[in-house]
Design an enzyme around this catalytic site. Structure first.
Site, PDB file in Angstrom:
ATOM      1  CB  ALA A 119      42.282  37.742  21.886  1.00 32.75           C
ATOM      2  CE1 TYR A 152      47.073  35.202  28.113  1.00 31.20           C
ATOM      3  CE2 TYR A 152      47.844  33.413  26.809  1.00 31.20           C
ATOM      4  CZ  TYR A 152      47.283  34.697  26.907  1.00 31.20           C
ATOM      5  OH  TYR A 152      47.164  35.543  25.588  1.00 31.20           O
TER       6      TYR A 152
END
Ligand code: UDP
Length: 326
Positions: A119, A152
């Site tokens: 991911a 992130y």
């Protein structure tokens, strides 16, 4: 087939687990339940083809054994959600990078022929002017520093680089997925995600909190379509060593999304506008327009999405009402 899912009690991971159990596969989930929740896998826990370990992949001592058992691995374990990323800027980097690296090392050591679906995120495209569809070969605009939102993306970019380096160096079968605003069952609004927040607020007739002026645009995709696409990508050898956008191109402003949820929930909520400063803190940098270029995933899967946003919202509303009724 044996399927290992890191972060398998989380939103996307638990939907992947369900999909593979339905196919008759054996599924092993590892999750430290930091954002994942037991209730997402409760029903699966009753079935014989499902194994669950509550563990942190950073230190889990059975990782190598689990990896050598697996024919396919989905790496979904990560610190996610804008609220969490802003509140835990160091752990997002440390955990996401170290977890991915430890998994890749375990695969390299114990089993090279396993397919890995990793991911990543559309956040890696960063903020850019205009409304160009984001494609996999584009230059990326992320920047470390004061604005920790980008931690992130930086962690996920490091994961992408790690994954592709293992793929090239050791001929491992690895595919990187850049997810675009996935929505559906088991997603929590606790860490900022807009759709579950709006659904919850609308059903409680509480104010619906649109951040900014609501003109920002997203394209949402149902997780059940996403899981089908991931499976088709995993089955196609041409996806190996590739970075692939997964999402939809059906765009909507956040203001229109709030109206849609309110309408479908037959809610009397007020739609309120909350400044970014109030919502996230002073340093927040919004992405105003995000939509993917999907030629690659279409070429590799031929898949056409089945869930409209309206259908997903209706389904989420029905599930929430059902849960409350019990
Ligand atoms: N958002 C909003 N109200 C909320 C939560 C989010 O208006 O209660 C907005 C947020 O500012 C962003 C969009 O909805 O513009 C999508 O937010 P989310 O965190 O779901 O995804 P991302 O920002 O990663 O696209």
């Amino acid at each position: 087939m044996h399927v290992l899912i890191t972060g398998g009690a989380g939103f996307i991971g638990s939907n992947i687990a369900q999909f593979h159990l339905k196919q008759g596969d054996k599924v092993h989930v590892v999750d430290n339940l930091s954002t994942g929740q037991l209730k997402n896998i409760e029903e699966m826990l009753q079935t014989s083809n499902f194994i669950f370990d509550e563990a942190d992949i950073l230190v889990w001592d059975a990782l190598e054994k689990a990896v050598s058992w697996a024919d396919r691995i989905y790496h979904m374990a990560a610190v996610v959600g804008v609220f969490r990323v802003l509140h835990e800027p160091i752990s997002v980097l440390a955990t996401n990078i170290a977890g991915c690296e430890r998994l890749l090392r375990a695969m390299h050591k114990s089993r090279w022929d396993t397919k890995l679906i990793m991911a990543s995120t559309s956040e890696v495209y960063g903020n850019r002017p205009g409304n160009e569809a984001l494609h996999e070969e584009m230059e990326l605009h992320v920047k470390p520093g004061h604005n920790t939102r980008w931690n992130y993306s930086i962690s996920k970019l490091a994961d992408e680089a790690l994954g592709l380096s293992y793929a090239h160096e050791y001929k491992m079968d690895i595919t990187v997925i850049r997810f675009f605003n996935v929505v559906g069952p088991n997603q929590t609004g606790k860490y900022g995600m807009v759709v579950p927040r709006f659904v919850k607020q609308a059903l409680a007739d509480e104010p619906m909190t649109v951040f900014g002026d609501g003109s920002q645009i997203r394209a949402f995709t149902d997780v059940r379509d996403v899981v089908n696409m991931l499976n088709l990508l995993a089955e196609n050898p041409q996806s190996s060593g590739e970075i692939i956008n997964v999402g939809s191109t059906h765009e909507i402003t956040i203001k229109a999304l709030a109206e849609m949820v309110k309408d479908r929930a037959k809610s009397s909520s007020d739609i309120t506008y909350v400044s970014y400063e109030e919502a996230y803190g002073v340093d927040f940098e919004e992405i105003y327009h995000r939509k993917p270029e999907l030629a690659k995933v279409k070429r590799l899967t031929g898949y056409a999405v089945k869930w409209s946003l309206e259908d997903t919202i209706d389904d989420l509303i029905a599930r929430q009402i059902n849960r409350k009724g019990k």
